[in-house]
Design a protein around this motif. Structure first.
Motif, PDB file in Angstrom:
ATOM      1  N   ASP A 601       0.820  -1.216   0.000  1.00 18.42           N
ATOM      2  CA  ASP A 601       0.000   0.000   0.000  1.00 18.42           C
ATOM      3  C   ASP A 601       0.852   1.263   0.000  1.00 18.42           C
ATOM      4  O   ASP A 601       0.327   2.374  -0.071  1.00 18.42           O
ATOM      5  N   GLY A 602       2.170   1.108   0.119  1.00 19.21           N
ATOM      6  CA  GLY A 602       3.076   2.240   0.030  1.00 19.21           C
ATOM      7  C   GLY A 602       3.158   3.114   1.263  1.00 19.21           C
ATOM      8  O   GLY A 602       3.906   4.095   1.270  1.00 19.21           O
ATOM      9  N   ALA A 603       2.416   2.797   2.322  1.00 14.99           N
ATOM     10  CA  ALA A 603       2.386   3.707   3.470  1.00 14.99           C
ATOM     11  C   ALA A 603       2.244   2.975   4.797  1.00 14.99           C
ATOM     12  O   ALA A 603       1.693   3.515   5.746  1.00 14.99           O
ATOM     13  N   SER A 604       2.696   1.727   4.886  1.00 15.17           N
ATOM     14  CA  SER A 604       2.549   0.987   6.137  1.00 15.17           C
ATOM     15  C   SER A 604       3.774   0.121   6.382  1.00 15.17           C
ATOM     16  O   SER A 604       4.641  -0.027   5.518  1.00 15.17           O
ATOM     17  N   THR A 605       3.821  -0.437   7.584  1.00 19.12           N
ATOM     18  CA  THR A 605       4.813  -1.450   7.925  1.00 19.12           C
ATOM     19  C   THR A 605       4.142  -2.436   8.873  1.00 19.12           C
ATOM     20  O   THR A 605       3.014  -2.208   9.324  1.00 19.12           O
ATOM     21  N   ALA A 606       4.794  -3.537   9.164  1.00 13.00           N
ATOM     22  CA  ALA A 606       4.237  -4.557  10.049  1.00 13.00           C
ATOM     23  C   ALA A 606       5.342  -5.090  10.941  1.00 13.00           C
ATOM     24  O   ALA A 606       6.525  -5.062  10.581  1.00 13.00           O
TER      25      ALA A 606
END
Length: 694
Positions: A601-606
């Motif tokens: 999504d280009g705007a997250s991390t986990a």
């Protein structure tokens, strides 16, 4: 400094004797080195660790041109440059390569030491720094710093033995831990990986071990070693295995009765074989105070702890029926009961007989009352105690017992210490010659037993009459503990409020310990604050404690003790240790300052958070990047932790740098063991963090 220098690298690549400006370089154009990667990042204080540095912009092409210094000032030491390999095309303005060095020996107490890598081009110096973690030099066998429990009871059935070990002289382990890095042998078994590794630092590594075995009385040998150092460095420790105690009666109800009645008595016995049954008992008898002997009927044997497989944890209820005594023993007094098996007397207990015809307390309810914890609610703690009597105020008073008791100014005497308190009953009722006396127990601020007796004053031919004493307990309310838990790493400051003490001890007269089996760990008492008010029945003590680091997670009993020539336990409370949450498996550890990542999504991390409570929604966690809050996009609970996908916000002021990605649990945790549903409990923060780069 010179503005123009000889570009010796170009001169080496293409030698010439002509004076050519192309072979000169501006001092400002010489690159500044940067260390991109260090491997390994730790080694022993004795030195000799080969460290490989991935470097960029290092304007040197020979190992001899490089100097490596560890530390600074009088403690600095010089490292050895082993080799330098620059990539093809490297120059004084741009380069990339690998530098291998050997660490020097440093002071034995050194820890994180700064290294400087430097070189000179003519008169121009260039340098870069990195940190290296020096670890204690390891020698000799693995040591056992702490073992819990320190001793165990013998067992005859195979069962799981659980031990918490704190080991020294082993290398610090990197997370995530690999169980086979620590090998442990319990008793005559083979070496096996630790069941759990709870923590590891430069001084010690803490592990949990489980093994299935039997424990004969004597000693149990435990051996352990670090896989990286080898089995030759294994250390040994012995745990005492205590023989099972002899059978013991821990309770009998009732504990007294009239001589002219038969009595069914329920006896609670511990430390008998777990297979104990009715047929194991061959006989029982009682010996009265006048030495009369009577056979006792054994009615039943019931196992009250069916999960127990061993003698040390067994608990049985044995019911017996004792006959009424002969007239020769009608005077009552202390009697001794004993139960026998084929080998002889197995266990025994005491019983008090009350002479028939004398005033007798048949029972009373309730048997206890809370001490005052709030001065404004002192009256609310007072309870009406109902006392059931026979032959009071005299034998044969059926139909007139109530009137006679009232005429003779019956009082209930509460006695503790030298000054008794006589309380007038609120009411007296009579049923078939049995009296019920109702009396309001006075409020008290100090816990402990008070002896109650019922008295009627002399009247005509009737002398003063008084029953035998019976114990009424003033019980302290549960201790208030805040917070109720803390990390195994220690340092949690806990406030405990306890009630019912007289006198309230000073700080130096109090000790607090954590009980784990037969071992005790001392807690640092920071402050003891008394709360006593003149004319108000309240005695409150507030303790401020600093909880120590602990070997393993779990719920443990803490004991507040009075120290000195006559030590005793004042109160107990429960405290829960948890493993600190750990953030790992960060999928995207960097982003642009606008918050753009390499995620789909280009705007997250986990990331994965272990040793973390389960969550019911994203609202149960607070996620921040530095000081900026961020929402949870998705989550998955797993055993012992949670996986989170979070939105990456733009950097503050769009400034590049490294911030802490922090995850804190904000949801509701379960009621602690021993707690009350609906009551609020303060818990220590559950927080994990990991570095994130913009």
């Amino acid at each position: 400094a010179k503005s123009q220098l000889v570009n010796y690298r170009r001169l080496l690549d293409a030698p010439t004797i002509a004076c050519d400006p192309a072979y000169c370089i501006k001092a400002a154009d010489i690159s500044a080195p940067e260390i991109l990667r260090v491997s390994p990042t730790e080694g022993f204080v004795v030195g000799g660790t080969l460290v490989t540095l991935q470097v960029a912009g290092l304007p040197a092409f020979s190992a001899a041109d490089i100097k490596v210094v560890a530390g600074e000032g009088v403690t600095k030491a010089f490292g050895e440059v082993v080799s330098l390999t620059q990539e093809p095309g490297s120059s004084l303005t741009r380069s990339k390569g690998l530098l291998v060095l050997r660490t020097p020996a440093v002071d034995a107490l050194s820890q994180l030491v700064g290294f400087t890598v430097s070189t000179k081009v003519d008169s121009e110096s260039r340098s870069a720094t990195f940190k290296f973690d020096y670890l204690p030099a390891l020698s000799g066998a693995t040591t056992f710093v702490q073992v819990s429990p320190a001793s165990m009871y013998e067992t005859t059935e195979s069962d799981t033995v659980s031990l918490a070990l704190s080991l020294g002289s082993v290398p610090r382990l990197a997370r995530p831990f690999v169980l086979s890095d620590i090998m442990v042998k319990v008793g005559a078994g083979a070496y096996a990986p630790a069941s759990k590794i709870t923590s590891s630092d430069r001084d010690r590594t803490k592990v949990n071990v489980e093994a299935t075995t039997t424990l004969p009385a004597g000693t149990l040998k435990i051996s352990a070693y670090s896989a990286s150092r080898g089995v030759a460095t294994a250390g040994d420790h012995t745990v005492n295995v205590v023989a099972s105690p002899a059978p013991k009666v821990v309770g009998a109800y009732p504990s007294d009765g009239s001589t002219d009645l038969a009595h069914t008595i329920a006896v609670t016995v511990q430390y008998v074989p777990p297979a104990f049954k009715l047929s194991d008992l061959t006989s029982a008898q009682l010996v009265a105070s006048q030495k009369g002997k009577y056979p006792v009927e054994i009615l039943s044997v019931e196992n009250k702890n069916t999960k127990c497989k061993h003698t040390y944890c067994s608990l049985f209820e044995v019911k017996v029926r004792a006959p009424a005594l002969n007239t020769t023993d009608n005077g009552g007094g202390a009697a001794r009961f004993s139960a026998h098996n084929a080998a002889g007397a197995m266990f025994s207990w005491n019983f008090t007989y009350v002479a028939s015809g004398k005033p007798e307390v048949l029972g009373f309810s309730p048997k206890w009352q809370k001490v005052v914890a709030d001065a404004a609610e002192a009256a609310a703690t007072e309870q009406t105690v109902t006392i059931f009597l026979r032959n009071f105020p005299r034998a044969g008073c059926t139909g007139t017992c109530k009137a006679e008791a009232e005429r003779r100014s019956t009082r209930v005497r509460f006695t503790r210490g030298a000054t008794p308190v006589d309380v007038t009953p609120s009411s007296i009722t009579e049923t078939a010659g049995m009296l019920s006396i109702h009396v309001v127990a006075p409020a008290r601020g100090v816990s402990g037993d008070e002896t109650l007796t019922v008295r009627a004053v002399a009247d005509g031919d009737n002398a003063l009459v008084e029953t035998g004493g019976f114990a009424f307990a003033y019980v302290a309310p549960p201790r208030s503990v805040s917070p109720v838990d803390g990390s195994v790493e220690g340092g949690t400051v806990v406030t405990v409020k306890a009630y019912g003490f007289d006198p309230i001890p000073a700080k130096e007269d109090v000790s607090v310990v954590i009980v784990d089996g037969t071992s005790e760990t001392t807690v640092d008492v920071l402050e003891v604050t008394p709360n006593k008010q003149d004319g108000v029945p309240i005695s409150e003590m507030t303790l401020t404690l600093s909880m120590p680091a602990f070997a393993s997670a779990g719920v443990f009993t803490c004991r507040i003790k009075r120290v000195g020539p006559d030590p005793n336990v004042l109160a107990e409370f429960l405290f829960e240790y948890f493993n600190p949450p750990l953030a790992s498996n960060l999928e995207h550890g960097d982003a642009t300052v606008e918050g753009q990542t390499g995620a789909t999504d280009g705007a997250s991390t986990a990331l994965r958070i272990s040793d973390f409570p389960s969550i019911a929604s994203g609202a149960d966690v607070a996620v921040t990047f530095g000081s900026v809050a961020s929402p949870v996009l998705a989550y998955i609970n797993f055993k012992g932790g949670v996986w989170l996908q979070v939105r990456v916000p733009p950097a503050v002021d769009l400034a590049p740098g490294v911030v802490a990605l922090t995850v804190q649990f904000t949801g509701a945790e379960p009621v602690p063991r021993g707690g009350v549903t609906g009551q609020t409990y303060v818990r220590a923060p559950k927080v994990a963090s990991v570095a994130f780069s913009y």
